[in-house]
Design a protein around this motif. Structure first.
Motif, PDB file in Angstrom:
ATOM      1  N   ILE A   1      -8.088  -8.453   4.854  1.00  0.00           N
ATOM      2  CA  ILE A   1      -7.242  -8.258   6.031  1.00  0.00           C
ATOM      3  C   ILE A   1      -5.864  -7.783   5.610  1.00  0.00           C
ATOM      4  O   ILE A   1      -5.288  -6.874   6.223  1.00  0.00           O
ATOM      5  CB  ILE A   1      -7.156  -9.554   6.872  1.00  0.00           C
ATOM      6  N   GLY A   2      -5.328  -8.357   4.559  1.00  0.00           N
ATOM      7  CA  GLY A   2      -4.035  -7.901   4.034  1.00  0.00           C
ATOM      8  C   GLY A   2      -4.092  -6.446   3.613  1.00  0.00           C
ATOM      9  O   GLY A   2      -3.158  -5.665   3.876  1.00  0.00           O
ATOM     10  N   ASP A   3      -5.189  -6.060   2.964  1.00  0.00           N
ATOM     11  CA  ASP A   3      -5.367  -4.656   2.568  1.00  0.00           C
ATOM     12  C   ASP A   3      -5.349  -3.747   3.791  1.00  0.00           C
ATOM     13  O   ASP A   3      -4.673  -2.717   3.807  1.00  0.00           O
ATOM     14  CB  ASP A   3      -6.690  -4.460   1.823  1.00  0.00           C
ATOM     15  N   GLU A   4      -6.102  -4.142   4.819  1.00  0.00           N
ATOM     16  CA  GLU A   4      -6.185  -3.326   6.035  1.00  0.00           C
ATOM     17  C   GLU A   4      -4.817  -3.160   6.692  1.00  0.00           C
ATOM     18  O   GLU A   4      -4.433  -2.057   7.097  1.00  0.00           O
ATOM     19  CB  GLU A   4      -7.167  -3.949   7.028  1.00  0.00           C
ATOM     20  N   LEU A   5      -4.081  -4.254   6.796  1.00  0.00           N
ATOM     21  CA  LEU A   5      -2.756  -4.179   7.423  1.00  0.00           C
ATOM     22  C   LEU A   5      -1.788  -3.318   6.612  1.00  0.00           C
ATOM     23  O   LEU A   5      -1.080  -2.472   7.170  1.00  0.00           O
ATOM     24  CB  LEU A   5      -2.171  -5.589   7.587  1.00  0.00           C
TER      25      LEU A   5
ATOM     26  N   VAL B   1      -2.454  -0.943   4.424  1.00  0.00           N
ATOM     27  CA  VAL B   1      -2.872   0.461   4.461  1.00  0.00           C
ATOM     28  C   VAL B   1      -2.563   1.073   5.818  1.00  0.00           C
ATOM     29  O   VAL B   1      -2.055   2.201   5.908  1.00  0.00           O
ATOM     30  CB  VAL B   1      -4.370   0.607   4.102  1.00  0.00           C
ATOM     31  N   ALA B   2      -2.852   0.356   6.901  1.00  0.00           N
ATOM     32  CA  ALA B   2      -2.547   0.871   8.241  1.00  0.00           C
ATOM     33  C   ALA B   2      -1.057   1.154   8.380  1.00  0.00           C
ATOM     34  O   ALA B   2      -0.649   2.185   8.936  1.00  0.00           O
ATOM     35  CB  ALA B   2      -3.005  -0.121   9.308  1.00  0.00           C
ATOM     36  N   ARG B   3      -0.228   0.268   7.856  1.00  0.00           N
ATOM     37  CA  ARG B   3       1.220   0.467   7.937  1.00  0.00           C
ATOM     38  C   ARG B   3       1.675   1.635   7.074  1.00  0.00           C
ATOM     39  O   ARG B   3       2.561   2.401   7.467  1.00  0.00           O
ATOM     40  CB  ARG B   3       1.934  -0.825   7.555  1.00  0.00           C
ATOM     41  N   ALA B   4       1.071   1.805   5.913  1.00  0.00           N
ATOM     42  CA  ALA B   4       1.420   2.940   5.052  1.00  0.00           C
ATOM     43  C   ALA B   4       1.019   4.261   5.705  1.00  0.00           C
ATOM     44  O   ALA B   4       1.770   5.235   5.682  1.00  0.00           O
ATOM     45  CB  ALA B   4       0.741   2.795   3.686  1.00  0.00           C
ATOM     46  N   MET B   5      -0.163   4.278   6.322  1.00  0.00           N
ATOM     47  CA  MET B   5      -0.616   5.500   6.990  1.00  0.00           C
ATOM     48  C   MET B   5       0.220   5.797   8.236  1.00  0.00           C
ATOM     49  O   MET B   5       0.505   6.957   8.538  1.00  0.00           O
ATOM     50  CB  MET B   5      -2.101   5.387   7.314  1.00  0.00           C
ATOM     51  N   SER B   6       0.644   4.756   8.932  1.00  0.00           N
ATOM     52  CA  SER B   6       1.519   4.939  10.089  1.00  0.00           C
ATOM     53  C   SER B   6       2.859   5.522   9.647  1.00  0.00           C
ATOM     54  O   SER B   6       3.387   6.441  10.285  1.00  0.00           O
ATOM     55  CB  SER B   6       1.723   3.597  10.802  1.00  0.00           C
ATOM     56  N   ASP B   7       3.402   4.994   8.560  1.00  0.00           N
ATOM     57  CA  ASP B   7       4.654   5.520   8.012  1.00  0.00           C
ATOM     58  C   ASP B   7       4.496   6.994   7.644  1.00  0.00           C
ATOM     59  O   ASP B   7       5.333   7.835   7.982  1.00  0.00           O
ATOM     60  CB  ASP B   7       5.066   4.693   6.786  1.00  0.00           C
ATOM     61  N   LEU B   8       3.406   7.313   6.984  1.00  0.00           N
ATOM     62  CA  LEU B   8       3.124   8.689   6.592  1.00  0.00           C
ATOM     63  C   LEU B   8       2.983   9.587   7.823  1.00  0.00           C
ATOM     64  O   LEU B   8       3.519  10.691   7.866  1.00  0.00           O
ATOM     65  CB  LEU B   8       1.850   8.731   5.745  1.00  0.00           C
ATOM     66  N   SER B   9       2.300   9.101   8.840  1.00  0.00           N
ATOM     67  CA  SER B   9       2.121   9.853  10.075  1.00  0.00           C
ATOM     68  C   SER B   9       3.462  10.170  10.729  1.00  0.00           C
ATOM     69  O   SER B   9       3.708  11.303  11.166  1.00  0.00           O
ATOM     70  CB  SER B   9       1.237   9.050  11.041  1.00  0.00           C
TER      71      SER B   9
ATOM     72  N   ALA C   1       0.851  -1.186   0.000  1.00  0.00           N
ATOM     73  CA  ALA C   1       0.000   0.000   0.000  1.00  0.00           C
ATOM     74  C   ALA C   1       0.886   1.235   0.000  1.00  0.00           C
ATOM     75  O   ALA C   1       1.970   1.247   0.584  1.00  0.00           O
ATOM     76  CB  ALA C   1      -0.908   0.005   1.227  1.00  0.00           C
ATOM     77  N   GLU C   2       0.402   2.241  -0.669  1.00  0.00           N
ATOM     78  CA  GLU C   2       1.078   3.530  -0.719  1.00  0.00           C
ATOM     79  C   GLU C   2       0.059   4.599  -0.349  1.00  0.00           C
ATOM     80  O   GLU C   2      -0.997   4.684  -0.969  1.00  0.00           O
ATOM     81  CB  GLU C   2       1.619   3.760  -2.134  1.00  0.00           C
ATOM     82  N   ALA C   3       0.361   5.361   0.689  1.00  0.00           N
ATOM     83  CA  ALA C   3      -0.505   6.459   1.123  1.00  0.00           C
ATOM     84  C   ALA C   3       0.178   7.757   0.737  1.00  0.00           C
ATOM     85  O   ALA C   3       1.274   8.049   1.206  1.00  0.00           O
ATOM     86  CB  ALA C   3      -0.733   6.398   2.631  1.00  0.00           C
ATOM     87  N   ARG C   4      -0.450   8.510  -0.138  1.00  0.00           N
ATOM     88  CA  ARG C   4       0.131   9.745  -0.655  1.00  0.00           C
ATOM     89  C   ARG C   4      -0.677  10.927  -0.130  1.00  0.00           C
ATOM     90  O   ARG C   4      -1.890  10.973  -0.301  1.00  0.00           O
ATOM     91  CB  ARG C   4       0.092   9.701  -2.185  1.00  0.00           C
TER      92      ARG C   4
END
Length: 89
Positions: free
Chosen positions: A51-55, A57-65, A21-24
């Motif tokens: 579930i894989g999508d959720e994990l 995305v959560a990790r991408a958003m955490s990285d972004l945060s 996942a990539e959160a831009r």
């Protein structure tokens, strides 16, 4: 009163048992930041793509945060000429 709009876009790519996942984030003075996250299905577990999508995305958003917090700390230090001890999410 001022209203600002920042836009977030999330892209999810699935390949076999891995999800990326990539959160831009766009908006801060025309710039952008990108967070990345991955998730892998354990071969012993049932493959549930949602579930894989959720994990991922959560990790991408955490990285972004974390990147955004680091940038804010840097900006505070530049503005005040004093070190920032710690900013928390």
């Amino acid at each position: 009163m001022t209203t600002k709009t920042w836009k977030a876009e999330i892209t999810i790519t699935e390949t076999d048992s891995e999800v990326r996942a990539e959160a831009r984030l766009r908006g801060k003075e025309g710039g952008q930041m990108v967070g990345q996250g991955t998730a892998r299905c354990n071969p012993a577990d049932e493959n549930v793509p949602a579930i894989g999508d959720e994990l991922a995305v959560a990790r991408a958003m955490s990285d972004l945060s974390h990147q955004l917090l680091q940038r804010a700390a840097h900006d505070i230090e530049v503005h005040t000429a004093r070190p920032v001890e710690r900013l928390q999410a």
